[in-house]
Scaffold this motif. Structure first.
Motif, PDB file in Angstrom:
ATOM      1  N   TRP A 275      -9.281  -8.981   2.935  1.00 50.18           N
ATOM      2  CA  TRP A 275      -8.904  -7.920   3.963  1.00 50.18           C
ATOM      3  C   TRP A 275     -10.015  -7.247   4.669  1.00 50.18           C
ATOM      4  CZ3 TRP A 275      -5.105  -4.956  -0.007  1.00 50.18           C
ATOM      5  CH2 TRP A 275      -4.148  -5.618  -0.351  1.00 50.18           C
TER       6      TRP A 275
ATOM      7  N   TYR B  72      -1.827  -9.892  -4.970  1.00 52.60           N
ATOM      8  CA  TYR B  72      -1.245  -8.466  -4.207  1.00 52.60           C
ATOM      9  C   TYR B  72      -0.035  -7.813  -5.188  1.00 52.60           C
ATOM     10  CZ  TYR B  72       0.983  -5.114  -1.441  1.00 52.60           C
ATOM     11  OH  TYR B  72       1.532  -3.920  -0.854  1.00 52.60           O
TER      12      TYR B  72
ATOM     13  N   ASP C 171      -2.637  -6.591   3.811  1.00 49.68           N
ATOM     14  CA  ASP C 171      -1.759  -7.661   4.442  1.00 49.68           C
ATOM     15  C   ASP C 171      -1.429  -8.532   3.222  1.00 49.68           C
ATOM     16  OD1 ASP C 171      -0.615  -9.874   5.440  1.00 49.68           O
ATOM     17  OD2 ASP C 171      -1.712  -9.839   7.202  1.00 49.68           O
TER      18      ASP C 171
ATOM     19  N   SER D 114      -9.917  -1.532   8.236  1.00 56.60           N
ATOM     20  CA  SER D 114      -9.227  -1.078   9.455  1.00 56.60           C
ATOM     21  C   SER D 114      -9.981  -0.107  10.375  1.00 56.60           C
ATOM     22  CB  SER D 114      -7.889  -0.148   8.993  1.00 56.60           C
ATOM     23  OG  SER D 114      -8.885   1.129   8.462  1.00 56.60           O
TER      24      SER D 114
ATOM     25  N   VAL E 221      -7.283  -2.949   6.267  1.00 54.25           N
ATOM     26  CA  VAL E 221      -5.969  -3.744   6.480  1.00 54.25           C
ATOM     27  C   VAL E 221      -5.292  -4.352   5.179  1.00 54.25           C
ATOM     28  CG1 VAL E 221      -4.666  -5.312   8.326  1.00 54.25           C
ATOM     29  CG2 VAL E 221      -6.735  -3.954   8.998  1.00 54.25           C
TER      30      VAL E 221
END
Length: 192
Positions: free
Chosen positions: A23, A87, A15, A26, A13
């Motif tokens: 993270w 990020y 984000d 998923s 995932v």
């Protein structure tokens, strides 16, 4: 011959509001991980190791639960330190990854150098290989870690190694535990 299965975690995932090391896998990543764990070859695993990043922890916990073994956490199995940038959107991130591998002795944009990361990763890999009970091991880690380890095991310069076979992760190497040699190059867990 005992085998070390080195697995790159599958899909996560993404984000930007959450620190990258936190993270999780998923739903797709969890399904692909479950598919990997169905492999009959894994029935003889004696231990699982992972980095301390959530996506690897998720995979290691799933493996330990399904296969009935313990798992250990080694922060030195973590991805290269990219905290200097945090990020980055994919259009900026992937070219930087290529620079990281192309310039292994540089701290590209403040990242840990590939050479320093490789030394740390090889230490952790050897520690697991030497300290675990006799038998097959699973290491759940990351794509960049896998590339750096593969370069070391193949005796090639960083950036010249084989790359994982799937862009979303969920790829594994098979390594002879005693000889520390790759016996089967990158394979990908099947997609849905």
């Amino acid at each position: 011959m005992a085998t070390i299965y080195f697995l790159t975690h599958p899909e996560v995932v993404i984000d930007p509001a959450v620190p990258i090391p936190r993270w999780p896998l998923s739903e797709l990543g969890r399904r692909r991980m479950a598919r990997f764990l169905e492999a009959p070859a894994l029935a003889d695993l004696v231990a699982v190791y992972s980095s301390d990043e959530q996506k690897a922890l998720d995979g290691a916990e799933m493996a330990a639960d399904v296969l009935g073994v313990t798992y250990g956490v080694d922060p030195e199995l973590g991805e290269n330190d990219r905290s200097a940038t945090g990020y980055l959107p994919p259009v900026e991130f992937w070219p930087l990854v290529e620079l990281f591998f192309a310039r292994p002795d540089e701290n590209v944009r403040g990242w840990e150098s590939a050479r320093a990361a490789q030394a740390r990763i090889v230490r952790a890999f050897n520690r697991a290989a030497e300290q675990a009970p006799p038998g097959d091991l699973l290491i759940v880690s990351h794509g960049g870690v896998g590339r750096l380890l593969a370069a070391h095991l193949a005796g090639v310069e960083i950036g010249q190694e084989d790359r994982p076979a799937h862009p979303g992760g969920g790829c594994w190497l098979e390594i002879d535990r005693e000889r520390r040699a790759i016996t089967r190059t990158w394979q990908a867990i099947a997609d849905d």
